[in-house]
Design a protein around this motif. Structure first.
Motif, PDB file in Angstrom:
ATOM      1  N   GLU A  69       3.469   1.664   8.504  1.00  0.00           N
ATOM      2  CA  GLU A  69       3.109   0.793   7.391  1.00  0.00           C
ATOM      3  C   GLU A  69       3.158   1.537   6.065  1.00  0.00           C
ATOM      4  O   GLU A  69       3.619   1.007   5.048  1.00  0.00           O
ATOM      5  CB  GLU A  69       1.714   0.199   7.617  1.00  0.00           C
ATOM      6  N   MET A  70       2.694   2.765   6.078  1.00  0.00           N
ATOM      7  CA  MET A  70       2.710   3.565   4.849  1.00  0.00           C
ATOM      8  C   MET A  70       4.145   3.843   4.397  1.00  0.00           C
ATOM      9  O   MET A  70       4.464   3.779   3.210  1.00  0.00           O
ATOM     10  CB  MET A  70       1.953   4.876   5.075  1.00  0.00           C
ATOM     11  N   PHE A  71       5.032   4.124   5.353  1.00  0.00           N
ATOM     12  CA  PHE A  71       6.429   4.383   5.012  1.00  0.00           C
ATOM     13  C   PHE A  71       7.096   3.125   4.460  1.00  0.00           C
ATOM     14  O   PHE A  71       7.919   3.192   3.543  1.00  0.00           O
ATOM     15  CB  PHE A  71       7.187   4.900   6.241  1.00  0.00           C
ATOM     16  N   ALA A  72       6.759   1.984   5.039  1.00  0.00           N
ATOM     17  CA  ALA A  72       7.322   0.724   4.547  1.00  0.00           C
ATOM     18  C   ALA A  72       6.896   0.473   3.109  1.00  0.00           C
ATOM     19  O   ALA A  72       7.693   0.022   2.274  1.00  0.00           O
ATOM     20  CB  ALA A  72       6.890  -0.425   5.448  1.00  0.00           C
ATOM     21  N   TYR A  73       5.657   0.765   2.815  1.00  0.00           N
ATOM     22  CA  TYR A  73       5.168   0.585   1.439  1.00  0.00           C
ATOM     23  C   TYR A  73       5.874   1.560   0.501  1.00  0.00           C
ATOM     24  O   TYR A  73       6.280   1.183  -0.604  1.00  0.00           O
ATOM     25  CB  TYR A  73       3.656   0.807   1.387  1.00  0.00           C
ATOM     26  N   GLY A  74       6.020   2.809   0.934  1.00  0.00           N
ATOM     27  CA  GLY A  74       6.684   3.806   0.097  1.00  0.00           C
ATOM     28  C   GLY A  74       8.123   3.432  -0.212  1.00  0.00           C
ATOM     29  O   GLY A  74       8.591   3.572  -1.340  1.00  0.00           O
ATOM     30  N   ALA A  75       8.831   2.915   0.804  1.00  0.00           N
ATOM     31  CA  ALA A  75      10.218   2.495   0.586  1.00  0.00           C
ATOM     32  C   ALA A  75      10.292   1.368  -0.439  1.00  0.00           C
ATOM     33  O   ALA A  75      11.241   1.282  -1.220  1.00  0.00           O
ATOM     34  CB  ALA A  75      10.833   2.042   1.904  1.00  0.00           C
ATOM     35  N   GLY A  76       9.255   0.509  -0.446  1.00  0.00           N
ATOM     36  CA  GLY A  76       9.234  -0.591  -1.409  1.00  0.00           C
ATOM     37  C   GLY A  76       9.059  -0.134  -2.839  1.00  0.00           C
ATOM     38  O   GLY A  76       9.357  -0.888  -3.779  1.00  0.00           O
ATOM     39  N   ILE A 100       3.124  12.037   1.792  1.00  0.00           N
ATOM     40  CA  ILE A 100       4.036  12.540   2.826  1.00  0.00           C
ATOM     41  C   ILE A 100       5.407  11.887   2.671  1.00  0.00           C
ATOM     42  O   ILE A 100       6.440  12.553   2.747  1.00  0.00           O
ATOM     43  CB  ILE A 100       3.466  12.263   4.238  1.00  0.00           C
ATOM     44  N   PHE A 101       5.403  10.566   2.443  1.00  0.00           N
ATOM     45  CA  PHE A 101       6.678   9.863   2.260  1.00  0.00           C
ATOM     46  C   PHE A 101       7.443  10.434   1.071  1.00  0.00           C
ATOM     47  O   PHE A 101       8.639  10.724   1.171  1.00  0.00           O
ATOM     48  CB  PHE A 101       6.429   8.367   2.046  1.00  0.00           C
ATOM     49  N   TYR A 106      15.478   3.810   1.483  1.00  0.00           N
ATOM     50  CA  TYR A 106      15.403   2.653   0.580  1.00  0.00           C
ATOM     51  C   TYR A 106      15.308   1.311   1.281  1.00  0.00           C
ATOM     52  O   TYR A 106      14.764   0.361   0.725  1.00  0.00           O
ATOM     53  CB  TYR A 106      16.653   2.628  -0.322  1.00  0.00           C
ATOM     54  N   LEU A 107      15.881   1.187   2.497  1.00  0.00           N
ATOM     55  CA  LEU A 107      16.027  -0.138   3.089  1.00  0.00           C
ATOM     56  C   LEU A 107      15.144  -0.397   4.298  1.00  0.00           C
ATOM     57  O   LEU A 107      14.603  -1.485   4.444  1.00  0.00           O
ATOM     58  CB  LEU A 107      17.497  -0.348   3.490  1.00  0.00           C
ATOM     59  N   GLN A 119      -5.537  -1.566   1.716  1.00  0.00           N
ATOM     60  CA  GLN A 119      -5.842  -1.907   3.108  1.00  0.00           C
ATOM     61  C   GLN A 119      -4.727  -1.507   4.074  1.00  0.00           C
ATOM     62  O   GLN A 119      -4.879  -1.669   5.288  1.00  0.00           O
ATOM     63  CB  GLN A 119      -6.095  -3.416   3.223  1.00  0.00           C
ATOM     64  N   ILE A 120      -3.605  -1.007   3.540  1.00  0.00           N
ATOM     65  CA  ILE A 120      -2.505  -0.577   4.406  1.00  0.00           C
ATOM     66  C   ILE A 120      -2.933   0.673   5.169  1.00  0.00           C
ATOM     67  O   ILE A 120      -3.431   1.620   4.563  1.00  0.00           O
ATOM     68  CB  ILE A 120      -1.238  -0.293   3.574  1.00  0.00           C
ATOM     69  N   PRO A 121      -2.754   0.708   6.490  1.00  0.00           N
ATOM     70  CA  PRO A 121      -3.157   1.878   7.268  1.00  0.00           C
ATOM     71  C   PRO A 121      -2.508   3.166   6.754  1.00  0.00           C
ATOM     72  O   PRO A 121      -1.312   3.198   6.470  1.00  0.00           O
ATOM     73  CB  PRO A 121      -2.672   1.549   8.684  1.00  0.00           C
ATOM     74  N   ASP A 122      -3.313   4.204   6.607  1.00  0.00           N
ATOM     75  CA  ASP A 122      -2.845   5.547   6.222  1.00  0.00           C
ATOM     76  C   ASP A 122      -2.172   5.581   4.856  1.00  0.00           C
ATOM     77  O   ASP A 122      -1.354   6.466   4.591  1.00  0.00           O
ATOM     78  CB  ASP A 122      -1.867   6.096   7.280  1.00  0.00           C
ATOM     79  N   ILE A 123      -2.502   4.621   3.974  1.00  0.00           N
ATOM     80  CA  ILE A 123      -1.883   4.606   2.650  1.00  0.00           C
ATOM     81  C   ILE A 123      -2.256   5.844   1.857  1.00  0.00           C
ATOM     82  O   ILE A 123      -1.537   6.248   0.931  1.00  0.00           O
ATOM     83  CB  ILE A 123      -2.288   3.319   1.882  1.00  0.00           C
ATOM     84  N   ASP A 124      -3.362   6.485   2.230  1.00  0.00           N
ATOM     85  CA  ASP A 124      -3.779   7.707   1.535  1.00  0.00           C
ATOM     86  C   ASP A 124      -2.832   8.869   1.807  1.00  0.00           C
ATOM     87  O   ASP A 124      -2.895   9.890   1.120  1.00  0.00           O
ATOM     88  CB  ASP A 124      -5.199   8.092   1.958  1.00  0.00           C
ATOM     89  N   LYS A 125      -1.968   8.710   2.784  1.00  0.00           N
ATOM     90  CA  LYS A 125      -0.984   9.754   3.108  1.00  0.00           C
ATOM     91  C   LYS A 125       0.391   9.448   2.515  1.00  0.00           C
ATOM     92  O   LYS A 125       1.409   9.954   2.987  1.00  0.00           O
ATOM     93  CB  LYS A 125      -0.882   9.931   4.626  1.00  0.00           C
ATOM     94  N   LEU A 126       0.425   8.621   1.483  1.00  0.00           N
ATOM     95  CA  LEU A 126       1.690   8.234   0.851  1.00  0.00           C
ATOM     96  C   LEU A 126       2.456   9.435   0.311  1.00  0.00           C
ATOM     97  O   LEU A 126       3.674   9.402   0.190  1.00  0.00           O
ATOM     98  CB  LEU A 126       1.413   7.236  -0.280  1.00  0.00           C
TER      99      LEU A 126
END
Length: 222
Positions: free
Chosen positions: A57-64, A155-156, A220-221, A146-153
């Motif tokens: 979930e965190m990676f998906a947010y980062g890609a966005g 890393i992405f 990116y995708l 509320q995104i799981p592990d968003i605090d580790k963004l």
């Protein structure tokens, strides 16, 4: 087409039996170098796979947060540069000096466009505070808290800067090699009997393009 006038005939190095052996040695050496380059990037790709599996979930947010349109534009630019590099090699093999120099110039220009786009992209990300490690100061919006592990963004973005930054260094190296080929081409060093440097640089440039074709969808995708 007639061979360009005042071509500088290549002299085979003394430790090679003939020009064919010299060319094949350069070919094998270049492919070995490209294999280790693939292994070099593979370590980062493995790290990407592990962390993406752990924090999807965190990676998906980062890609966005990345601009896929700029990534797509850079992909098109590099694919075009790979095509023009092929044409440059062909022209070197068929004694078309002017055309070879033209295609090398176009390839260099495409690489320059890629780096300029990447500069604007990096500038925006740095301004947002997404530099990795202790330099990460990006303020996560309340909606994303509320995104799981968003605090580790971080890393992405650590992987993003490592992968794209390392790739960018390879692009700069390729641009330097193109300048070297252009200078030698102006001096008529390449013709149908000797075009080894042009072909070897072409192989390197294709690898640079292929690596980006993997980086674009992964970062990116997906």
């Amino acid at each position: 087409m007639a061979m360009e006038k005042t071509v500088s005939k290549h002299v085979v190095a003394a430790h090679f039996k003939n020009a064919r052996v010299e060319f094949e040695s350069a070919h094998i050496g270049t492919w070995l170098f490209l294999v280790q380059e693939i292994l070099f990037f593979s370590a980062l790709f493995v790290a990407y796979a592990i962390f993406r599996f752990k924090y999807p979930e965190m990676f998906a947010y980062g890609a966005g947060l990345l601009d896929w349109k700029l990534g797509a534009l850079n992909t098109i630019v590099l694919i075009l540069s790979s095509f023009t590099m092929v044409l440059a090699v062909y022209c070197a093999q068929t004694n078309r000096k002017k055309e070879m120099l033209t295609f090398l110039t176009i390839t260099f220009t495409c690489a320059l466009i890629f780096m300029v786009i990447k500069y604007f992209e990096y500038t925006h990300k740095i301004h947002e505070g997404t530099l990795p490690s202790n330099l990460f100061t990006y303020l996560i919006p309340q909606a994303a808290s509320q995104i799981p592990d968003i605090d580790k963004l971080n890393i992405f973005f650590g992987l993003y800067f490592c992968l794209t930054g390392l790739h960018g260094i390879h692009v700069l190296v390729g641009m330097g090699l193109m300048i070297w080929l252009f200078v030698r081409g102006r001096k008529n060093h390449f013709y149908d009997g000797y075009y080894t440097p042009v072909e070897m640089v072409g192989l390197y440039w294709h690898l640079v393009d292929i690596i980006w074709i993997f980086l674009f969808p992964l970062l990116y995708l997906i």
